[in-house]
Design a protein around this motif. Structure first.
Motif, PDB file in Angstrom:
ATOM      1  N   VAL A 224       0.878  -1.165   0.000  1.00 14.73           N
ATOM      2  CA  VAL A 224       0.000   0.000   0.000  1.00 14.73           C
ATOM      3  C   VAL A 224       0.909   1.206   0.000  1.00 14.73           C
ATOM      4  O   VAL A 224       1.645   1.437   0.969  1.00 14.73           O
ATOM      5  N   PHE A 225       0.913   1.940  -1.100  1.00  9.05           N
ATOM      6  CA  PHE A 225       1.686   3.175  -1.109  1.00  9.05           C
ATOM      7  C   PHE A 225       0.757   4.330  -0.779  1.00  9.05           C
ATOM      8  O   PHE A 225      -0.327   4.464  -1.364  1.00  9.05           O
ATOM      9  N   ALA A 226       1.185   5.175   0.166  1.00 10.81           N
ATOM     10  CA  ALA A 226       0.380   6.325   0.576  1.00 10.81           C
ATOM     11  C   ALA A 226       1.283   7.536   0.746  1.00 10.81           C
ATOM     12  O   ALA A 226       2.326   7.450   1.408  1.00 10.81           O
ATOM     13  N   ASP A 227       0.908   8.644   0.142  1.00 15.72           N
ATOM     14  CA  ASP A 227       1.625   9.900   0.396  1.00 15.72           C
ATOM     15  C   ASP A 227       1.531  10.255   1.868  1.00 15.72           C
ATOM     16  O   ASP A 227       0.567   9.898   2.552  1.00 15.72           O
ATOM     17  N   ALA A 228       2.519  11.000   2.334  1.00 15.55           N
ATOM     18  CA  ALA A 228       2.532  11.380   3.748  1.00 15.55           C
ATOM     19  C   ALA A 228       1.486  12.433   4.075  1.00 15.55           C
ATOM     20  O   ALA A 228       1.239  12.704   5.262  1.00 15.55           O
ATOM     21  N   ASP A 229       0.860  13.037   3.067  1.00 15.07           N
ATOM     22  CA  ASP A 229      -0.201  14.018   3.341  1.00 15.07           C
ATOM     23  C   ASP A 229      -1.582  13.358   3.333  1.00 15.07           C
ATOM     24  O   ASP A 229      -2.585  13.994   3.002  1.00 15.07           O
ATOM     25  N   ILE A 230      -1.616  12.080   3.706  1.00 15.78           N
ATOM     26  CA  ILE A 230      -2.869  11.338   3.835  1.00 15.78           C
ATOM     27  C   ILE A 230      -3.067  10.975   5.300  1.00 15.78           C
ATOM     28  O   ILE A 230      -2.186  10.394   5.928  1.00 15.78           O
ATOM     29  N   MET A 231      -4.218  11.325   5.832  1.00 16.80           N
ATOM     30  CA  MET A 231      -4.557  10.973   7.207  1.00 16.80           C
ATOM     31  C   MET A 231      -5.343   9.658   7.196  1.00 16.80           C
ATOM     32  O   MET A 231      -6.291   9.502   6.425  1.00 16.80           O
ATOM     33  N   TRP A 232      -4.945   8.728   8.076  1.00 15.25           N
ATOM     34  CA  TRP A 232      -5.581   7.419   8.176  1.00 15.25           C
ATOM     35  C   TRP A 232      -6.522   7.411   9.378  1.00 15.25           C
ATOM     36  O   TRP A 232      -6.125   7.760  10.489  1.00 15.25           O
ATOM     37  N   PHE A 233      -7.768   6.983   9.162  1.00 15.37           N
ATOM     38  CA  PHE A 233      -8.759   6.937  10.228  1.00 15.37           C
ATOM     39  C   PHE A 233      -9.263   5.515  10.516  1.00 15.37           C
ATOM     40  O   PHE A 233      -9.647   5.217  11.641  1.00 15.37           O
ATOM     41  N   ARG A 234      -9.284   4.670   9.494  1.00 14.05           N
ATOM     42  CA  ARG A 234      -9.745   3.292   9.664  1.00 14.05           C
ATOM     43  C   ARG A 234      -8.884   2.353   8.822  1.00 14.05           C
ATOM     44  O   ARG A 234      -8.164   2.785   7.923  1.00 14.05           O
ATOM     45  N   ASP A 235      -9.015   1.074   9.115  1.00 12.84           N
ATOM     46  CA  ASP A 235      -8.288   0.049   8.364  1.00 12.84           C
ATOM     47  C   ASP A 235      -8.850  -0.024   6.944  1.00 12.84           C
ATOM     48  O   ASP A 235     -10.030  -0.335   6.747  1.00 12.84           O
ATOM     49  N   PRO A 236      -8.041   0.244   5.920  1.00 13.99           N
ATOM     50  CA  PRO A 236      -8.568   0.242   4.549  1.00 13.99           C
ATOM     51  C   PRO A 236      -8.646  -1.144   3.915  1.00 13.99           C
ATOM     52  O   PRO A 236      -9.335  -1.319   2.911  1.00 13.99           O
ATOM     53  N   PHE A 237      -7.966  -2.133   4.491  1.00  9.93           N
ATOM     54  CA  PHE A 237      -7.851  -3.431   3.829  1.00  9.93           C
ATOM     55  C   PHE A 237      -9.200  -4.116   3.582  1.00  9.93           C
ATOM     56  O   PHE A 237      -9.365  -4.781   2.549  1.00  9.93           O
ATOM     57  N   PRO A 238     -10.187  -4.001   4.472  1.00  5.99           N
ATOM     58  CA  PRO A 238     -11.481  -4.633   4.162  1.00  5.99           C
ATOM     59  C   PRO A 238     -12.166  -4.068   2.926  1.00  5.99           C
ATOM     60  O   PRO A 238     -13.069  -4.699   2.377  1.00  5.99           O
ATOM     61  N   HIS A 239     -11.754  -2.895   2.483  1.00 10.27           N
ATOM     62  CA  HIS A 239     -12.400  -2.254   1.339  1.00 10.27           C
ATOM     63  C   HIS A 239     -11.633  -2.459   0.036  1.00 10.27           C
ATOM     64  O   HIS A 239     -12.036  -1.921  -0.999  1.00 10.27           O
ATOM     65  N   PHE A 240     -10.546  -3.229   0.077  1.00 13.06           N
ATOM     66  CA  PHE A 240      -9.829  -3.563  -1.145  1.00 13.06           C
ATOM     67  C   PHE A 240     -10.473  -4.782  -1.794  1.00 13.06           C
ATOM     68  O   PHE A 240     -10.831  -5.749  -1.120  1.00 13.06           O
ATOM     69  N   SER A 241     -10.612  -4.733  -3.102  1.00 11.14           N
ATOM     70  CA  SER A 241     -11.216  -5.837  -3.825  1.00 11.14           C
ATOM     71  C   SER A 241     -10.231  -6.996  -3.964  1.00 11.14           C
ATOM     72  O   SER A 241      -9.059  -6.786  -4.297  1.00 11.14           O
ATOM     73  N   PRO A 242     -10.682  -8.227  -3.734  1.00  8.34           N
ATOM     74  CA  PRO A 242      -9.803  -9.388  -3.938  1.00  8.34           C
ATOM     75  C   PRO A 242      -9.642  -9.756  -5.401  1.00  8.34           C
ATOM     76  O   PRO A 242      -8.874 -10.655  -5.726  1.00  8.34           O
ATOM     77  N   TYR A 243     -10.352  -9.069  -6.304  1.00 11.83           N
ATOM     78  CA  TYR A 243     -10.327  -9.400  -7.720  1.00 11.83           C
ATOM     79  C   TYR A 243      -9.323  -8.572  -8.515  1.00 11.83           C
ATOM     80  O   TYR A 243      -9.078  -8.863  -9.680  1.00 11.83           O
ATOM     81  N   ALA A 244      -8.787  -7.516  -7.946  1.00 11.59           N
ATOM     82  CA  ALA A 244      -7.963  -6.573  -8.696  1.00 11.59           C
ATOM     83  C   ALA A 244      -6.487  -6.739  -8.370  1.00 11.59           C
ATOM     84  O   ALA A 244      -6.112  -7.057  -7.239  1.00 11.59           O
ATOM     85  N   ASP A 245      -5.652  -6.513  -9.394  1.00 13.52           N
ATOM     86  CA  ASP A 245      -4.203  -6.491  -9.201  1.00 13.52           C
ATOM     87  C   ASP A 245      -3.737  -5.126  -8.703  1.00 13.52           C
ATOM     88  O   ASP A 245      -2.805  -5.027  -7.909  1.00 13.52           O
ATOM     89  N   PHE A 246      -4.390  -4.087  -9.214  1.00 13.00           N
ATOM     90  CA  PHE A 246      -3.941  -2.712  -8.976  1.00 13.00           C
ATOM     91  C   PHE A 246      -5.167  -1.874  -8.634  1.00 13.00           C
ATOM     92  O   PHE A 246      -6.116  -1.802  -9.421  1.00 13.00           O
TER      93      PHE A 246
END
Length: 466
Positions: A224-246
């Motif tokens: 997971v690449f994220a710019d440092a100007d991104i604020m994290w509030f919740r775990d994003p992994f449940p919202h990633f699709s298992p069907y996509a490469d990118f």
């Protein structure tokens, strides 16, 4: 009544001409301005969405193309060999079998060791980059790490963050505040100072990042690449699709995760390591030569519809801004938002100011009771300072241009002979000009009066008794 119709006609003509002349300018101007307006409009409009998360349907990109490829000639040879694929979607925890054995990279010594220490059990690592301008005390990197502590049960993710320092000062600062740091050197380039958007050093920094991420994929790590100007509030992994490469975040999301018409933002991506994504990152990096002067995000926008991109067989999905929001398109659902990106904004101080407001709003939401969350609706204060960034300046230029077009058309119609009797008549009637040069109506009246006078005179001469 006739005068009223003339006024209405003149106003319609002005409006149509203004729209016709201004449309090309709006079409060819930089699109983030439109995205920024969409984000502001979303302040008052929240999309209704089910709790099932983003759509999971994924249609694969067609791999059948005609003769002639758009692939650039380069030293990086892409492999387009047919690979057997099953219809069963890989789980996020599964490591693809197409990964070559891990190997050391001489140009990046120690990278594999730090990846081993940082990665999750499924070989996934969170990566961000940092230079000295963003690494100063009480600036961007501090906010970035603080968001994990303030987020909803995501403090453990800090142990899986790899901070890639682009200069020695940033590396020294990283060593003081974080456990997993890596110094990425670029010969002949100093990334220490703040890099202004689209400057030469900024572009070098963006493309160096793409090349580095390709190496991470080649080592067999999902990221997971994220710019440092991104604020994290919740775990994003449940919202990633298992069907996509990118999977990539958006400046503007049209509601369809597989639609290539979405406007992507390279500041947040989730990539699974396999041969397809490795070849894609090579292709992406090599494409910079065919698109000089553009950064990685714009180049991705250009190549995502090419035949060469389709031949890669890359399964792409775009992340919903309800969960992965930003200043371009703000997510107003505090119950769902996972990240907030300071995109559509330039300048470190502006970003810091608005991100601090964002963190303040998040703390206020967390401290609300369940009943207050149900009965009260709160909004982000940001973007505020970012409204003065260059993207809004582009909007001001558009507005000024449109006003200029309107004035020009107004003046043109005011001097047009066919509209002399309309509501622009007063503009045409300049007292410094002879009356007979402005309107033929007084001339006709004068001629008729003289003719009548001559006829009466002739009648008197012919009949003296009268």
């Amino acid at each position: 009544m006739a005068s009223y119709k003339l006024r209405v006609r003149d106003m319609i003509i002005i409006a149509l001409c203004s729209a016709f002349l201004a449309l090309p300018y709006f079409l060819f101007m930089h699109t983030p301005t439109v995205m920024f307006l969409n984000g502001l409009m979303n302040r008052s409009t929240v999309r209704e969405e089910s709790d099932d998360g983003p759509h999971k349907e994924m249609t694969s990109i067609s791999s059948s193309v005609s003769e002639g490829s758009d692939l650039p000639n380069s030293n990086s040879t892409l492999s387009f060999s047919a690979e057997s694929k099953t219809n069963v979607a890989p789980t996020p925890a599964a490591t693809p079998a197409l990964i070559p054995p891990s190997k050391k990279f001489e140009e990046l010594p120690g990278l594999e060791d730090v990846l081993i220490r940082t990665s999750m059990p499924d070989k996934t690592v969170i990566i961000t980059t940092l230079n000295s301008a963003w690494a100063k005390n009480n600036t961007m990197v501090d906010l970035f790490l603080e968001s994990f502590q303030e987020g909803d049960n995501i403090a453990h993710l800090v142990n899986h963050i790899l901070i890639v320092a682009l200069d020695q000062s940033a590396y020294d600062r990283c060593e003081q505040i974080h456990h997993h740091c890596y110094r990425l050197e670029t010969e002949g380039v100093d990334f220490a100072a703040e890099k202004f958007f689209m400057s030469s050093d900024y572009l070098k920094m963006m493309w160096r990042r793409i090349d580095f991420l390709r190496i991470v994929l080649e080592l067999g790590y999902n990221m997971v690449f994220a710019d440092a100007d991104i604020m994290w509030f919740r775990d994003p992994f449940p919202h990633f699709s298992p069907y996509a490469d990118f999977q990539i975040a958006c400046d503007h999301f049209n509601g369809r995760p597989t639609d290539l018409q979405n406007l992507p933002n390279g500041g947040f991506v989730y990539v699974r390591s396999n041969n397809v994504t490795i070849n894609f990152y090579k292709f992406w990096f090599d494409s910079r030569m065919k698109h000089p002067g553009k950064h990685d995000q714009d180049v991705f926008n250009d190549i995502k519809k090419t035949k060469a991109f389709a031949r890669l067989g890359l399964k792409v999905e775009f992340l919903d801004t309800v969960y992965f929001g930003g200043f371009c398109e703000v997510s107003q659902d505090f119950e769902k938002v996972c990240t907030m990106h300071a995109n559509c904004c330039t300048g470190l101080e502006r970003k810091l100011s608005d991100l601090r407001l964002t963190m303040s709003d998040w703390r206020r939401f967390k401290n609300m009771t369940r009943e207050e969350k149900r009965n009260q609706r709160i909004f982000w204060q940001a973007p505020k300072e970012c409204l003065h960034s260059c993207k809004l300046k582009a909007l001001r230029i558009k507005i000024l241009y449109t006003l200029l077009v309107f004035v020009c058309i107004f003046c043109f119609l005011g001097c047009h002979q066919s509209l002399k009797n309309g509501f622009l008549k007063d503009l045409c009637c300049s007292p410094s000009l002879p009356q007979n040069m402005l309107s033929p109506v007084p001339m006709r009246v004068e001629r008729d009066r003289k003719k009548l006078y001559r006829r009466r005179s002739e009648a008197v001469d012919e009949d003296p008794a009268s």
